[in-house]
Design an enzyme around this catalytic site. Structure first.
Site, mmCIF file in Angstrom:
data_model
loop_
_atom_site.group_PDB
_atom_site.id
_atom_site.type_symbol
_atom_site.label_atom_id
_atom_site.label_comp_id
_atom_site.label_asym_id
_atom_site.label_seq_id
_atom_site.Cartn_x
_atom_site.Cartn_y
_atom_site.Cartn_z
ATOM 1 N N GLN A 191 0.834 -1.199 0.000
ATOM 2 C CA GLN A 191 0.000 0.000 0.000
ATOM 3 C C GLN A 191 0.873 1.256 0.000
ATOM 4 O O GLN A 191 0.369 2.351 -0.248
ATOM 5 C CB GLN A 191 -0.880 0.036 1.259
ATOM 6 C CG GLN A 191 -1.937 -1.043 1.317
ATOM 7 C CD GLN A 191 -2.645 -1.095 2.657
ATOM 8 O OE1 GLN A 191 -2.639 -2.122 3.318
ATOM 9 N NE2 GLN A 191 -3.263 -0.002 3.090
ATOM 10 N N GLU A 226 0.392 -1.584 4.645
ATOM 11 C CA GLU A 226 0.777 -0.169 4.734
ATOM 12 C C GLU A 226 2.250 -0.072 5.120
ATOM 13 O O GLU A 226 2.992 0.726 4.575
ATOM 14 C CB GLU A 226 -0.105 0.578 5.757
ATOM 15 C CG GLU A 226 0.288 2.047 5.898
ATOM 16 C CD GLU A 226 -0.673 2.880 6.749
ATOM 17 O OE1 GLU A 226 -1.829 2.466 6.953
ATOM 18 O OE2 GLU A 226 -0.257 3.956 7.197
ATOM 19 N N ARG A 304 -5.190 7.172 16.962
ATOM 20 C CA ARG A 304 -6.542 7.128 16.388
ATOM 21 C C ARG A 304 -7.534 6.478 17.371
ATOM 22 O O ARG A 304 -8.720 6.798 17.367
ATOM 23 C CB ARG A 304 -6.566 6.427 15.020
ATOM 24 C CG ARG A 304 -7.698 6.946 14.135
ATOM 25 C CD ARG A 304 -7.683 6.327 12.752
ATOM 26 N NE ARG A 304 -7.251 7.238 11.721
ATOM 27 C CZ ARG A 304 -8.013 8.178 11.160
ATOM 28 N NH1 ARG A 304 -9.273 8.332 11.529
ATOM 29 N NH2 ARG A 304 -7.535 8.944 10.211
ATOM 30 N N PHE A 338 -7.864 1.458 11.876
ATOM 31 C CA PHE A 338 -6.590 1.997 12.390
ATOM 32 C C PHE A 338 -6.680 2.392 13.864
ATOM 33 O O PHE A 338 -6.345 3.503 14.240
ATOM 34 C CB PHE A 338 -6.210 3.208 11.515
ATOM 35 C CG PHE A 338 -4.739 3.511 11.449
ATOM 36 C CD1 PHE A 338 -3.869 2.709 10.734
ATOM 37 C CD2 PHE A 338 -4.212 4.638 12.091
ATOM 38 C CE1 PHE A 338 -2.509 3.015 10.649
ATOM 39 C CE2 PHE A 338 -2.850 4.947 12.020
ATOM 40 C CZ PHE A 338 -2.009 4.134 11.288
ATOM 41 N N THR A 433 -4.003 11.347 10.491
ATOM 42 C CA THR A 433 -3.920 12.210 11.669
ATOM 43 C C THR A 433 -2.580 12.929 11.716
ATOM 44 O O THR A 433 -2.449 13.928 12.413
ATOM 45 C CB THR A 433 -4.132 11.386 12.945
ATOM 46 O OG1 THR A 433 -3.192 10.313 12.944
ATOM 47 C CG2 THR A 433 -5.541 10.816 12.977
ATOM 48 N N GLU A 706 -13.004 2.782 5.303
ATOM 49 C CA GLU A 706 -12.939 2.206 6.644
ATOM 50 C C GLU A 706 -14.230 2.300 7.460
ATOM 51 O O GLU A 706 -14.560 1.367 8.189
ATOM 52 C CB GLU A 706 -11.796 2.855 7.434
ATOM 53 C CG GLU A 706 -10.420 2.506 6.905
ATOM 54 C CD GLU A 706 -9.361 3.421 7.493
ATOM 55 O OE1 GLU A 706 -9.299 4.595 7.074
ATOM 56 O OE2 GLU A 706 -8.607 2.972 8.363
HETATM 57 N N1 MTE Z 1 -11.326 -2.738 0.106
HETATM 58 C C1 MTE Z 1 -10.748 -3.778 -0.531
HETATM 59 N N2 MTE Z 1 -11.466 -4.451 -1.436
HETATM 60 N N3 MTE Z 1 -9.468 -4.157 -0.266
HETATM 61 C C2 MTE Z 1 -8.712 -3.511 0.680
HETATM 62 O O1 MTE Z 1 -7.564 -3.872 0.907
HETATM 63 N N4 MTE Z 1 -8.630 -1.705 2.346
HETATM 64 C C3 MTE Z 1 -9.404 -0.840 3.247
HETATM 65 C C4 MTE Z 1 -10.464 -0.073 2.454
HETATM 66 N N5 MTE Z 1 -11.209 -0.985 1.626
HETATM 67 C C5 MTE Z 1 -9.303 -2.409 1.379
HETATM 68 C C6 MTE Z 1 -10.629 -2.038 1.023
HETATM 69 C C7 MTE Z 1 -8.594 0.120 3.963
HETATM 70 S S1 MTE Z 1 -7.810 -0.377 5.343
HETATM 71 C C8 MTE Z 1 -8.475 1.413 3.550
HETATM 72 S S2 MTE Z 1 -7.588 2.541 4.432
HETATM 73 C C9 MTE Z 1 -9.100 1.909 2.317
HETATM 74 O O2 MTE Z 1 -9.794 0.876 1.631
HETATM 75 C C10 MTE Z 1 -8.018 2.498 1.421
HETATM 76 O O3 MTE Z 1 -8.467 2.852 0.181
HETATM 77 P P1 MTE Z 1 -9.178 4.252 -0.123
HETATM 78 O O4 MTE Z 1 -8.363 5.301 0.549
HETATM 79 O O5 MTE Z 1 -9.132 4.340 -1.576
HETATM 80 O O6 MTE Z 1 -10.546 4.150 0.454
HETATM 81 N N1 HPA Z 2 -4.690 6.255 9.058
HETATM 82 C C1 HPA Z 2 -4.119 5.274 8.363
HETATM 83 N N2 HPA Z 2 -2.837 5.150 8.194
HETATM 84 C C2 HPA Z 2 -2.061 6.050 8.771
HETATM 85 C C3 HPA Z 2 -2.578 7.096 9.517
HETATM 86 C C4 HPA Z 2 -3.967 7.208 9.676
HETATM 87 O O1 HPA Z 2 -4.499 8.122 10.320
HETATM 88 N N3 HPA Z 2 -1.545 7.816 9.962
HETATM 89 C C5 HPA Z 2 -0.447 7.217 9.505
HETATM 90 N N4 HPA Z 2 -0.746 6.144 8.779
HETATM 91 MO MO1 MOS Z 3 -6.173 1.414 6.057
HETATM 92 S S1 MOS Z 3 -5.954 0.573 7.887
HETATM 93 O O1 MOS Z 3 -5.743 3.022 6.669
HETATM 94 O O2 MOS Z 3 -4.812 0.857 5.273
#
Ligand code: MTE
Ligand code: HPA
Ligand code: MOS
Length: 765
Positions: A191, A226, A304, A338, A433, A706
């Site tokens: 990621q 991540e 968080r 998170f 954050t 999330e």
């Molecule tokens: N959806 C799918 N299908 N696969 C994933 O790995 N990760 C989740 C969410 N939805 C995820 C998912 C997490 S932890 C996050 S932070 C967000 O997707 C990240 O993507 P976005 O910022 O585009 O929403």
């Molecule tokens: N969310 C997810 N990932 C992160 C953050 C957060 O707030 N801060 C640093 N990594």
């Molecule tokens: Mo999502 S836990 O912020 O990759």
């Protein structure tokens, strides 16, 4: 509109790390990892492995050219154990061989002489020993000490919540290839391409401009990639640097489960004070985060937890303290939400506790305390709240009281099956954050045939970010989405990326893409002015593949315009940068405006518990969810459904289990149960709350990744309510309650997940 990857996904044509065509001479890595959770590493015996069939090299910490260190936030995580081992699964040595099988076979021939030390697995024990990753963090609003004195009701208790295995379908992996001048190209299932680049540079001693990281897509990340994709990329990089050959490592499922960290388990103490009207007047919580053996992302996860410790509620007097505790488990890490979900579980437990003791429905307490416009969060940000709206609209559509009646009527008629229902409001802050992370870049090329290539810092991992970004570009140029191609996330095209995390990837990278497209579009429209005999570019727009003048289609099509612009030597490319405005946070004062906006929602969760077997089914999850103006309802509904199922899994059947020696026993799909088609809710209903608030996200959409996971927390309390119904009937009233009876005969133990075993134990004394 469908996800742009849907066809290649179902045809099996989408390319993941393991599908990348291999270069001749590729070697395969395999790790030898510690079987002891804590100990002194006396010696490593590698001789037998080195002479094993097909083995090219065995690498230990002393061979590392750069620094033996991959800790991103705190340098406390060696790539390969050196001197001490801190968890079972900690990498000690790397075998490089001509085939995957030969590498794995050779790794089994390595052994290590480790003098065992006492492992610490419990975060409260670590805290008592003073073994913290960072100094404790605290949020304080009002004066909770004084406020408790004035409360009519005060309750205190303890809540525990376990971890969660990410179980992305694609396991961790990387493929590193030597390039000219000693550089490296690294394909990684990450990621955070820049995080991988930094880790690779650190262990190899290379500068960042010599290392290219490329990511096509992930078969899921959920936070687990991540930070924790770094080690495998670093391992391949070290191997490629030392052998000058390409090195690949795609982990087996059991290696991945054993060696990687998970969602953080927490143990917490709470104290909640209410007045006669059920207003929560004071709240105190102390969180013990089980960080595992090194920091990884534990500090921001801990933060968080504090940011979300009051969930969707306004509480005027709050003291929340959080400890990040070092234990001998694999370093725990980011996982959807998170740290927020853990914070919310604790206040929901406190509310359930108060409701139980006061003999009211928890929903009454929840509803009486929803945060309103102008209320202050415990970190100083003033709410622009839709908490009450999502509650009210959800209730109007799905009728909580009727569902409660239905549940009660069912329970009155049924002896061994009991239903339970619970409300679960959610409020989740959007933005990293850590303010500096809220920036993104996008590189857009318009080619002379009118096709468009977009690269951003966002990583596609199934969440549909590429679809949304393609929609942005298509919309900005007035073209069908087929004219836009999203390309790999690559550190040469987009530098210094934040990870795709915090649900903010589409917000940030979408905005940057919008800005890049806008610049090119404006240049194109200037060129179009004389061609369509317009007065000014302000009268022109791009739509349906043509230039429009005052909304009327002209004869000038996009391709002709593009070629004309090129012949006039106009720049058809743009690299834009977006940084979220107006956000800040200061940990000195623990105050600021950390979030661009919040996402709100309210879910109603209904369950049926089989009171003979302890098994349960999730009957429904009905939610009113705040999408802003959704850019893509099929993608967003998919995120809601997936998030809910993942959240319910965490709260119910998923049980990460380490034994007393710190060995992961739930180390395969046979021992770690995730939701499947049989255990998902029978119904998921979604009512979109459309808000028109200016919210800083692209096209006024809202992040969706999330927040829905936290609706799943409702399943825990719905099961608790079903158990309560059974116990009220089957034991004297003084013994009824949510779980095991305590000294005064009423229950109150909050310990997620609510596995079938735990349910059964809670049903009977
Ligand atoms: N959806 C799918 N299908 N696969 C994933 O790995 N990760 C989740 C969410 N939805 C995820 C998912 C997490 S932890 C996050 S932070 C967000 O997707 C990240 O993507 P976005 O910022 O585009 O929403
Ligand atoms: N969310 C997810 N990932 C992160 C953050 C957060 O707030 N801060 C640093 N990594
Ligand atoms: Mo999502 S836990 O912020 O990759």
């Amino acid at each position: 509109m469908k996800n742009i990857d849907s066809k290649s996904h179902v045809r099996g044509e989408s390319v993941y790390l393991d599908d990348i065509p291999l270069v001749q001479g590729t070697l395969y890595a395999c790790v030898f990892d510690s079987q002891v959770a804590h100990g002194r590493l006396r010696s490593i015996r590698t001789a037998e492995a080195e002479t094993s069939d097909g083995v090219v090299r065995v690498i230990t910490s002393k061979d590392i050219v750069g620094e033996n260190q991959i800790g991103g936030i705190i340098p406390d995580e060696p790539l390969l154990a050196d001197g001490e081992v801190h968890f079972q699964g900690m990498p000690i040595a790397i075998v490089l061989a001509e085939s995957e099988e030969l590498a794995r076979r050779a790794a089994k021939k390595i052994s290590a002489d480790i003098e065992p030390l006492e492992p610490v697995l419990d975060p409260r024990v670590a805290a008592a020993n003073g073994d913290l990753i960072v100094p404790p963090k605290r949020f304080k609003l009002g004066d909770s000490d004084a406020a408790f004195e004035r409360c009519d009701h005060v309750f205190e208790g303890r809540a525990d919540v376990n971890g969660q295995e990410h179980l992305y379908i694609e396991t961790q992996g990387a493929y590193a290839l030597p390039t000219e001048h000693g550089g490296l190209r690294v394909y990684s299932s990450t990621q955070g391409p820049t995080a991988v680049q930094r880790a690779v540079c650190r262990v190899t001693g290379l500068a960042m401009h010599e290392v290219e990281v490329d990511v096509q897509r992930l078969g899921g990340g959920f936070g687990g990639k991540e930070d924790q994709a770094n080690a495998w990329a670093a391992i391949c990089a070290v191997g490629a640097q030392l052998t000058k050959r390409p090195v690949k490592y795609a982990l087996h499922r059991m290696e991945d489960m054993r060696m990687t960290g998970k969602r953080h388990p927490y143990s917490a103490d709470y104290r909640i004070g209410l007045d006669k009207e059920l207003k929560i007047f004071a709240y105190e919580a102390t969180f013990y985060q089980n960080a595992g053996a090194s920091a990884d992302l534990s500090p921001p996860v801990l933060e968080r937890t504090l940011f979300h410790c009051t969930n969707s509620y306004f509480v005027p007097n709050v003291t929340a303290t959080a400890y990040s505790c070092r234990t001998n488990l694999p370093p725990n890490t980011a996982f959807r939400g998170f740290g927020g979900p853990q914070g919310m579980f604790v206040i929901e437990s406190a509310i359930a506790h108060a409701a139980e003791k006061l003999g009211v429905n928890a929903a009454e307490i929840q509803k009486a305390n929803l945060i309103d416009n102008g209320d202050e969060f415990p970190y100083g940000q003033i709410a622009e709240s839709d908490a009450i709206t999502t509650w009210t609209q959800g209730d109007e559509k799905y009728h909580f009281a009727a569902l409660q009646h239905e549940t009660d009527a069912f329970n009155a008629a049924s002896k061994y099956f009991k239903k339970g229902v619970a409300m679960m409001p959610v409020c989740f802050g959007i933005s990293f954050t850590k303010t500096p992370m809220n920036q993104a870049r996008s590189l857009v090329h318009v080619y002379t045939d009118g096709s468009i290539a977009v690269s951003t810092g966002a990583v596609e991992m199934g969440q549909g970010v590429n679809t949304k970004i393609a929609q942005v570009a298509a919309e900005m140029f007035g073209l069908p989405i087929e004219k836009v191609r999203l390309h790999t996330t690559n550190t040469l095209r987009i530098a210094n990326t934040s990870p795709t995390a915090a649900s903010a990837a589409a917000d940030l990278n979408g905005k940057a893409t919008q800005m890049a497209c806008e610049s090119i579009r404006d240049r194109l429209l200037e060129i179009a002015v004389p061609l369509v005999e317009a007065e000014t570019a302000a009268d022109l727009s791009l739509k349906d593949g043509f230039v429009h003048r005052n909304g009327e289609r002209t004869s000038l099509d996009f391709n002709t315009l593009v070629m004309d612009a090129h012949l006039q030597r106009v720049n058809l490319s743009e690299h834009a940068h977006y940084a979220t405005p107006g956000i800040n946070f200061d940990w000195e004062t623990a105050r600021g405006h950390p979030f661009a906006y919040h996402v709100y929602g309210t879910a109603i969760v209904g369950v049926t518990v089989d009171c003979l077997r302890g098994r349960y089914e999730i009957d429904y999850v009905k939610c009113c969810h705040d999408f802003g103006s959704s850019m893509n309802t099929s993608v967003d509904y998919g995120q809601i459904e997936g998030g809910i199922v993942q959240g319910i899994g965490w709260m119910t059947i998923e049980e990460v289990f380490y034994d007393a020696e710190g060995r992961l026993r739930s180390n395969a799909l046979s021992t770690y149960k995730v939701p499947d088609i049989y255990s998902i809710p029978k119904e998921i209903a979604i009512l979109p709350l459309v808000t028109s608030r200016e919210n800083l996200a692209v096209f006024n959409s809202k992040a969706v990744g999330e927040p829905p996971l936290m609706y799943g927390i409702g399943a825990y309390f719905a099961i608790g309510n079903a158990i309560k119904a059974f116990r009220q009937e089957n034991s004297p009233p003084s013994e009824g309650g949510m779980a095991a009876a305590s000294a005064d005969g009423v229950v109150l133990s909050f310990d997620a997940p609510f596995t079938a075993e735990k349910v059964l134990m809670s049903l009977y004394k």
